[in-house]
Write an enzyme that holds these catalytic residues in place. Structure first.
Site, short mmCIF file in Angstrom:
data_model
loop_
_atom_site.label_atom_id
_atom_site.label_comp_id
_atom_site.label_asym_id
_atom_site.label_seq_id
_atom_site.Cartn_x
_atom_site.Cartn_y
_atom_site.Cartn_z
N GLU A 54 0.81 -1.23 0.00
CA GLU A 54 0.00 0.00 0.00
C GLU A 54 0.84 1.27 0.00
OE1 GLU A 54 -0.69 -2.68 1.74
OE2 GLU A 54 -2.69 -3.26 1.08
N HIS B 2 -11.45 -5.07 7.77
CA HIS B 2 -11.90 -4.81 6.40
C HIS B 2 -13.02 -3.77 6.36
CE1 HIS B 2 -9.55 -8.39 5.60
NE2 HIS B 2 -9.69 -8.20 4.31
#
Lengths: 320, 328
Positions: B62, B131
């Site tokens: 990321e 999540h």
């Protein structure tokens, strides 16, 4: 590989300018209220920035870090505008918004100086991606220290750059210290360059206090990147002669160690070689030093006579 | 007019902008070949159409994905990168918060970073708190970022096209539940301006400010309350930064009552900011205390009854509306 007399002169001039600039800042930041913020210098490490940038074309990009002044001057930054920014004046490169630590000079392709350790590495990958995408005949060089190689961003970025064979040269300036930690206190690795193999890219350890060696390694890595051969990791071994910043008492750095490294100072090494080769005289060297000293004094004069920004200028430049 | 989910609308915007401007490229984990592939997903089919040069599947990295966007945008490209789920923002946050948001300011206005970071958000999948965790307040608290959270596919399309053309970093948050809610999407090239709210339902008694998925919760609550004689106005912010204060104030001055509803947790949530704006600029218009209906201060749980408890529902929102209707 042979280095032209002209290139050697360029590196010598750039190193002396960087050294005088740093020495002047060491002097100035002892005076209360002169220079805001934390002054971080490259004294003793000049061969790295000056040698690498001498191997670059103006269209090549550098991404640098908290120890940036040498890199920026070597890439062609104007000492007046740089000093004015360090003084946080309105006339500085970034209108005083950066100060000494984050100076961006997009006009010389030095668009990003970040003080987040390792923060420049993913950005260099992005910049190199743009060069590859557009088929530009140019590379990106990312300067970072040995401490930055302990950051996660180093790992992600080197992995991605190698995977995509991006035209980037990772320049690790191993100056023995990351903050107050010696190299062997922050990693079990014998070298940072060894890690290149783990990502599938060449890694080299090079004497970072020898401008000619620095130049040659950078030139080779640049050529590889330009020919589509992807990134290289170069670890230049050098030494941080000052503390992390100028306020650092350096009590953890042995005095004899500093003295021993000052003996390996890259500037007399190059000028001595040039004199021996007959491409420089002692007189010419003296004149060069005087000329550079004058230009640094002029930069201080420019910075001191420049105004501060208006307080409300703080509200500008957040959004495009 | 075709009906589509938000993922399909995002897909259309990406396709159109990539066709229009060769500087636009997309990158992220599975933007090409995806473990979540379906025609309803935002990057479906783009690899086949635009090729590997412009649709870049990345490693699970990321920070590198976000850094790629920062560096490439500085060079004048227009990256649209995807952080798969909103909580993974933390892994990219140094690049977004310390770099994308600040480098223009640090340059004294010399550089621009025209990038878009797309993130999927929203609970409701039993995926748990790593999540599902709406973090919009975090990015709103970083000057230099624009923050967009559309509630309908049509607006997602128009706003994303504006975001890609914007010269600033834009955080574009898509609620995944809306990928499966089919609504009309015009087949035109409408650009919706960033920074403009939209009144989704007019009413005279109570203002409900919401964004993203909660706009639909607000509309459902408004229907319930209509049966009880309360006329609810629903203001969809669409963009949190820059905030359309005028739209909020105009509505509150008309109704005199305000409830803010967001899915994100309560403490430090963006409802507090909206409340502060109204206190500072329209306090005298208020007939009743401000109320907020938000997720409680807990990580989003996985178990269906717990997750349902977490989510602000039309019933909870109607309860808050009823409460302030009775207070003045």
């Amino acid at each position: 590989m042979e280095i032209s007399g002209e290139k050697k002169m360029e590196m010598l001039r750039s190193m002396i300018l960087s050294r005088r600039f740093s020495e002047k800042l060491t002097e100035l930041c002892k005076i209360e209220g002169k220079i805001p913020g934390m002054v971080i210098l490259s004294t003793g490490q000049e061969a790295v920035g000056s040698g690498v940038c001498a191997a670059l074309a103006p269209r090549d990009v550098i991404i640098t870090n908290h120890r940036s002044h040498n890199h920026l001057l070597a890439k062609g930054a104007d000492p007046n505008l740089l000093m004015a920014e360090i003084y946080c004046k309105k006339t500085g490169y970034n209108k005083g918004k950066s100060g000494t630590l984050h100076i961006a000079v997009p006009e010389i392709n030095a668009p990003c100086t970040t003080t987040v350790v390792g923060g420049g590495i993913p950005i260099a990958v992005g910049r190199a991606f743009a060069q590859q995408y557009r088929g530009e005949d140019a590379v990106t060089v990312c300067f970072f220290g040995d401490g930055a190689a302990d950051e996660g961003s180093f790992h992600e970025s080197l992995n991605l750059a190698a995977l995509w064979q991006l035209p980037v040269v990772f320049v690790c300036e191993n100056n023995v210290y990351a903050g107050a930690q010696r190299f062997e206190e922050h990693t079990r690795s014998k070298s940072i360059a060894d890690r290149g193999a783990g990502y599938g890219m060449p890694g080299f350890v090079v004497d970072g206090n020898n401008a000619a060696s620095v130049f040659n390694a950078a030139r080779e890595a640049r050529q590889l990147a330009l020919s589509g051969g992807g990134p290289t990791l170069i670890e230049y071994r050098t030494y941080r002669c000052r503390g992390h910043g100028e306020q650092d008492p350096q009590h953890y750095q042995p005095k004899d160690e500093i003295a021993a490294w000052m003996e390996k100072c890259p500037i007399p090494r190059l000028s001595g070689d040039m004199i021996a080769e007959g491409i420089l005289t002692q007189d010419q060297l003296g004149r060069l030093e005087d000329e550079i000293r004058d230009s640094v004094e002029a930069a201080v004069g420019f910075a001191e006579s420049s105004p501060y920004p208006e307080p409300e200028d703080a509200l500008e430049d957040v959004f495009a | 007019m075709q009906e589509a989910g938000m993922g399909q609308a995002v897909n259309e915007a990406l396709r159109e902008e990539m066709t229009r401007d060769p500087n636009v490229f997309i990158a992220g984990e599975g933007v090409g070949v995806s473990i979540h592939d379906s025609p309803l997903m935002p990057t479906h089919g783009l690899l086949e159409e635009f090729g590997e040069k412009r649709v870049r599947d990345t490693p699970v990295s990321e920070a590198a994905i976000a850094g790629l966007a920062v560096g490439a945008s500085e060079a004048g490209m227009r990256p649209v990168v995807e952080i798969m789920f909103n909580p993974f923002f933390t892994l990219a946050s140094d690049m977004i918060v310390n770099h994308a948001a600040k480098l223009r300011y640090l340059s004294g206005g010399k550089s621009a970073f025209p990038l878009v970071v797309r993130m999927k958000s929203g609970s409701g999948f039993g995926a748990g708190c790593q999540h599902s965790h709406n973090l919009e307040a975090w990015v709103c608290h970083s000057p230099g970022l624009k923050v967009v959270m559309p509630s309908t596919p049509a607006e997602a399309k128009g706003l994303l096209r504006s975001a890609i053309r914007d010269d600033n970093p834009v955080i574009f948050i898509e609620d995944m539940n809306l990928y499966f809610a089919f609504m009309p999407v015009p087949e035109d090239d409408t650009l919706i301006p960033i920074g403009k709210a939209d009144v989704k339902r007019e009413g005279k008694d109570v203002t409900v400010v919401a964004w993203s998925r909660m706009v639909h919760t607000a509309l459902a609550a408004a229907e319930q309350m209509a049966g009880e004689g309360a006329d609810v106005e629903v203001v969809d912010l669409r963009t949190l930064v820059p905030l359309d204060e005028e739209a909020i104030l105009t509505s509150v001055k008309k109704t005199g009552r305000l409830v803010v509803c967001h899915e994100a947790t309560r403490t430090g949530g963006f409802a507090g900011e909206i409340s502060a704006v109204v206190m500072e600029k329209a306090f005298s218009s208020l007939k009743a205390p401000f109320r907020r209906v938000t997720g409680p201060d807990i990580p989003v749980p996985a178990s269906p009854p717990l997750e349902a408890f977490y989510l602000p529902s039309p019933e909870k929102l109607a309860g808050a509306i009823r409460e302030i209707m009775n207070q003045g």
